[in-house]
Design a protein around this motif. Structure first.
Motif, PDB file in Angstrom:
ATOM      1  N   ASP A  75     -61.141 122.507 -32.624  1.00 29.91           N
ATOM      2  CA  ASP A  75     -60.138 123.266 -33.373  1.00 29.91           C
ATOM      3  C   ASP A  75     -58.765 122.711 -33.001  1.00 29.91           C
ATOM      4  OD1 ASP A  75     -58.334 125.291 -34.283  1.00 29.91           O
ATOM      5  OD2 ASP A  75     -59.974 126.744 -34.215  1.00 29.91           O
ATOM      6  N   VAL A  76     -58.062 122.147 -33.971  1.00 26.32           N
ATOM      7  CA  VAL A  76     -56.774 121.509 -33.699  1.00 26.32           C
ATOM      8  C   VAL A  76     -55.575 122.401 -34.063  1.00 26.32           C
ATOM      9  CG1 VAL A  76     -57.730 119.187 -33.882  1.00 26.32           C
ATOM     10  CG2 VAL A  76     -56.724 120.249 -35.907  1.00 26.32           C
ATOM     11  N   ARG A  77     -55.823 123.683 -34.273  1.00 24.45           N
ATOM     12  CA  ARG A  77     -54.721 124.615 -34.546  1.00 24.45           C
ATOM     13  C   ARG A  77     -53.959 124.895 -33.249  1.00 24.45           C
ATOM     14  NH1 ARG A  77     -57.145 129.737 -36.499  1.00 24.45           N
ATOM     15  NH2 ARG A  77     -58.758 129.138 -35.003  1.00 24.45           N
ATOM     16  N   GLU A  78     -52.818 125.514 -33.380  1.00 26.78           N
ATOM     17  CA  GLU A  78     -52.034 125.902 -32.207  1.00 26.78           C
ATOM     18  C   GLU A  78     -52.804 126.949 -31.396  1.00 26.78           C
ATOM     19  OE1 GLU A  78     -49.197 124.415 -31.248  1.00 26.78           O
ATOM     20  OE2 GLU A  78     -49.520 123.100 -32.966  1.00 26.78           O
ATOM     21  N   ALA A  94     -58.039 116.876 -41.012  1.00 29.29           N
ATOM     22  CA  ALA A  94     -58.288 115.559 -41.609  1.00 29.29           C
ATOM     23  C   ALA A  94     -57.451 114.499 -40.900  1.00 29.29           C
ATOM     24  CB  ALA A  94     -57.975 115.578 -43.104  1.00 29.29           C
ATOM     25  N   PHE A  95     -56.185 114.810 -40.643  1.00 30.32           N
ATOM     26  CA  PHE A  95     -55.344 113.885 -39.885  1.00 30.32           C
ATOM     27  C   PHE A  95     -55.933 113.642 -38.492  1.00 30.32           C
ATOM     28  CE2 PHE A  95     -51.909 115.661 -42.709  1.00 30.32           C
ATOM     29  CZ  PHE A  95     -51.646 114.488 -43.394  1.00 30.32           C
ATOM     30  N   ALA A  96     -56.381 114.725 -37.847  1.00 23.15           N
ATOM     31  CA  ALA A  96     -56.968 114.605 -36.512  1.00 23.15           C
ATOM     32  C   ALA A  96     -58.214 113.723 -36.535  1.00 23.15           C
ATOM     33  CB  ALA A  96     -57.307 115.995 -35.966  1.00 23.15           C
ATOM     34  N   ALA A  97     -59.065 113.917 -37.524  1.00 30.12           N
ATOM     35  CA  ALA A  97     -60.295 113.124 -37.627  1.00 30.12           C
ATOM     36  C   ALA A  97     -59.968 111.646 -37.801  1.00 30.12           C
ATOM     37  CB  ALA A  97     -61.156 113.628 -38.781  1.00 30.12           C
ATOM     38  N   ASP A 122     -56.037 110.192 -17.830  1.00 28.81           N
ATOM     39  CA  ASP A 122     -54.756 109.920 -17.169  1.00 28.81           C
ATOM     40  C   ASP A 122     -53.542 110.553 -17.831  1.00 28.81           C
ATOM     41  OD1 ASP A 122     -56.081 108.465 -15.170  1.00 28.81           O
ATOM     42  OD2 ASP A 122     -55.983 106.626 -16.367  1.00 28.81           O
ATOM     43  N   TYR A 123     -53.746 111.608 -18.593  1.00 30.91           N
ATOM     44  CA  TYR A 123     -52.633 112.361 -19.166  1.00 30.91           C
ATOM     45  C   TYR A 123     -52.771 113.818 -18.742  1.00 30.91           C
ATOM     46  CZ  TYR A 123     -51.729 108.340 -22.127  1.00 30.91           C
ATOM     47  OH  TYR A 123     -51.442 107.078 -22.571  1.00 30.91           O
ATOM     48  N   ALA A 124     -51.659 114.521 -18.681  1.00 29.76           N
ATOM     49  CA  ALA A 124     -51.700 115.942 -18.318  1.00 29.76           C
ATOM     50  C   ALA A 124     -52.562 116.727 -19.303  1.00 29.76           C
ATOM     51  CB  ALA A 124     -50.282 116.518 -18.280  1.00 29.76           C
ATOM     52  N   GLU A 125     -52.613 116.280 -20.562  1.00 32.36           N
ATOM     53  CA  GLU A 125     -53.351 116.987 -21.603  1.00 32.36           C
ATOM     54  C   GLU A 125     -54.823 116.581 -21.693  1.00 32.36           C
ATOM     55  OE1 GLU A 125     -49.071 116.480 -22.512  1.00 32.36           O
ATOM     56  OE2 GLU A 125     -50.650 115.047 -22.113  1.00 32.36           O
ATOM     57  N   THR A 126     -55.265 115.650 -20.874  1.00 35.15           N
ATOM     58  CA  THR A 126     -56.636 115.130 -20.940  1.00 35.15           C
ATOM     59  C   THR A 126     -57.665 116.258 -20.933  1.00 35.15           C
ATOM     60  OG1 THR A 126     -56.055 113.070 -19.838  1.00 35.15           O
ATOM     61  CG2 THR A 126     -58.375 113.708 -19.762  1.00 35.15           C
ATOM     62  N   VAL A 167     -57.777 121.979 -28.957  1.00 33.57           N
ATOM     63  CA  VAL A 167     -56.802 120.957 -28.586  1.00 33.57           C
ATOM     64  C   VAL A 167     -55.815 120.889 -29.751  1.00 33.57           C
ATOM     65  CG1 VAL A 167     -56.383 118.525 -28.090  1.00 33.57           C
ATOM     66  CG2 VAL A 167     -58.449 119.630 -27.195  1.00 33.57           C
ATOM     67  N   PRO A 168     -54.633 121.479 -29.589  1.00 34.99           N
ATOM     68  CA  PRO A 168     -53.660 121.461 -30.680  1.00 34.99           C
ATOM     69  C   PRO A 168     -53.367 120.042 -31.150  1.00 34.99           C
ATOM     70  CG  PRO A 168     -52.976 123.004 -28.997  1.00 34.99           C
ATOM     71  CD  PRO A 168     -54.147 122.233 -28.432  1.00 34.99           C
ATOM     72  N   ARG A 169     -53.149 119.902 -32.438  1.00 34.90           N
ATOM     73  CA  ARG A 169     -52.920 118.593 -33.055  1.00 34.90           C
ATOM     74  C   ARG A 169     -51.804 117.816 -32.355  1.00 34.90           C
ATOM     75  NH1 ARG A 169     -52.673 114.446 -33.663  1.00 34.90           N
ATOM     76  NH2 ARG A 169     -52.122 113.145 -35.416  1.00 34.90           N
ATOM     77  N   GLY A 170     -50.799 118.498 -31.888  1.00 34.45           N
ATOM     78  CA  GLY A 170     -49.659 117.828 -31.264  1.00 34.45           C
ATOM     79  C   GLY A 170     -49.963 117.107 -29.966  1.00 34.45           C
ATOM     80  N   ILE A 171     -51.078 117.445 -29.305  1.00 32.60           N
ATOM     81  CA  ILE A 171     -51.425 116.770 -28.045  1.00 32.60           C
ATOM     82  C   ILE A 171     -52.765 116.043 -28.135  1.00 32.60           C
ATOM     83  CG2 ILE A 171     -50.065 118.366 -26.642  1.00 32.60           C
ATOM     84  CD1 ILE A 171     -52.805 119.630 -25.780  1.00 32.60           C
ATOM     85  N   LEU A 172     -53.301 115.921 -29.338  1.00 32.78           N
ATOM     86  CA  LEU A 172     -54.643 115.366 -29.510  1.00 32.78           C
ATOM     87  C   LEU A 172     -54.815 113.981 -28.906  1.00 32.78           C
ATOM     88  CD1 LEU A 172     -57.494 115.606 -30.711  1.00 32.78           C
ATOM     89  CD2 LEU A 172     -56.570 114.593 -32.808  1.00 32.78           C
TER      90      LEU A 172
END
Length: 146
Positions: free
Chosen positions: A39-42, A96-99, A69-73, A57-62
């Motif tokens: 789910d890539v919503r906020e 769709a953008f995330a995919a 090696d990232y804080a969002e991993t 995982v929100p789209r902004g940090i996907l």
């Protein structure tokens, strides 16, 4: 150069992308039990109502969440490159953008949930909130699309 709208870009991203309708997900998961629902919503959208067992995982940090090696991993996501992944958002555009991004990052089996959470809810499929409590479809309508 002509101006393209968000709707144009979303339609372009979805074109040719493997997709599932909400009512087909259960059968797909029965055949492919290792499927990850992403789910890539906020986070606030996810907390209000989401598909049981989905990862948020929100789209902004996907992109960062898909790599080590990232804080969002998100290790489960990083290691899902060979698993089926179904991306989901409110309507099917952000997902769709995330995919597409995930395909570019080496994910081999990515699907977009056509109609998104709106379609999932319209099909009266199960939803839960952040506490894991079931969310009624009628209540979810205003949570999914305020």
């Amino acid at each position: 150069m002509s101006r393209r709208t968000y709707a144009d870009l979303a339609a372009e991203a979805a074109q040719g992308l493997p997709a599932l309708m909400p009512w087909d997900v259960a059968t797909f998961r029965d055949k492919r039990p290792d499927t990850l629902i992403l789910d890539v919503r906020e986070r606030s959208e996810f907390d209000a109502a989401h598909i049981p067992g989905a990862m948020n995982v929100p789209r902004g940090i996907l992109e960062a969440a898909c790599e080590y090696d990232y804080a969002e991993t998100e290790p489960e996501l990083v290691e899902a490159r060979e698993r089926p992944v179904v991306t989901v958002c409110r309507s099917g555009s952000r997902s769709a953008f995330a995919a597409r991004v995930m395909q570019a990052m080496g994910f081999r089996d990515v699907y977009n949930l056509t109609l998104g959470m709106k379609g999932w809810n319209d099909a009266d499929l199960p939803l839960v909130d952040a506490r894991g409590l079931q969310v009624d479809a009628d209540d979810a309508m205003h949570l999914i699309e305020p």
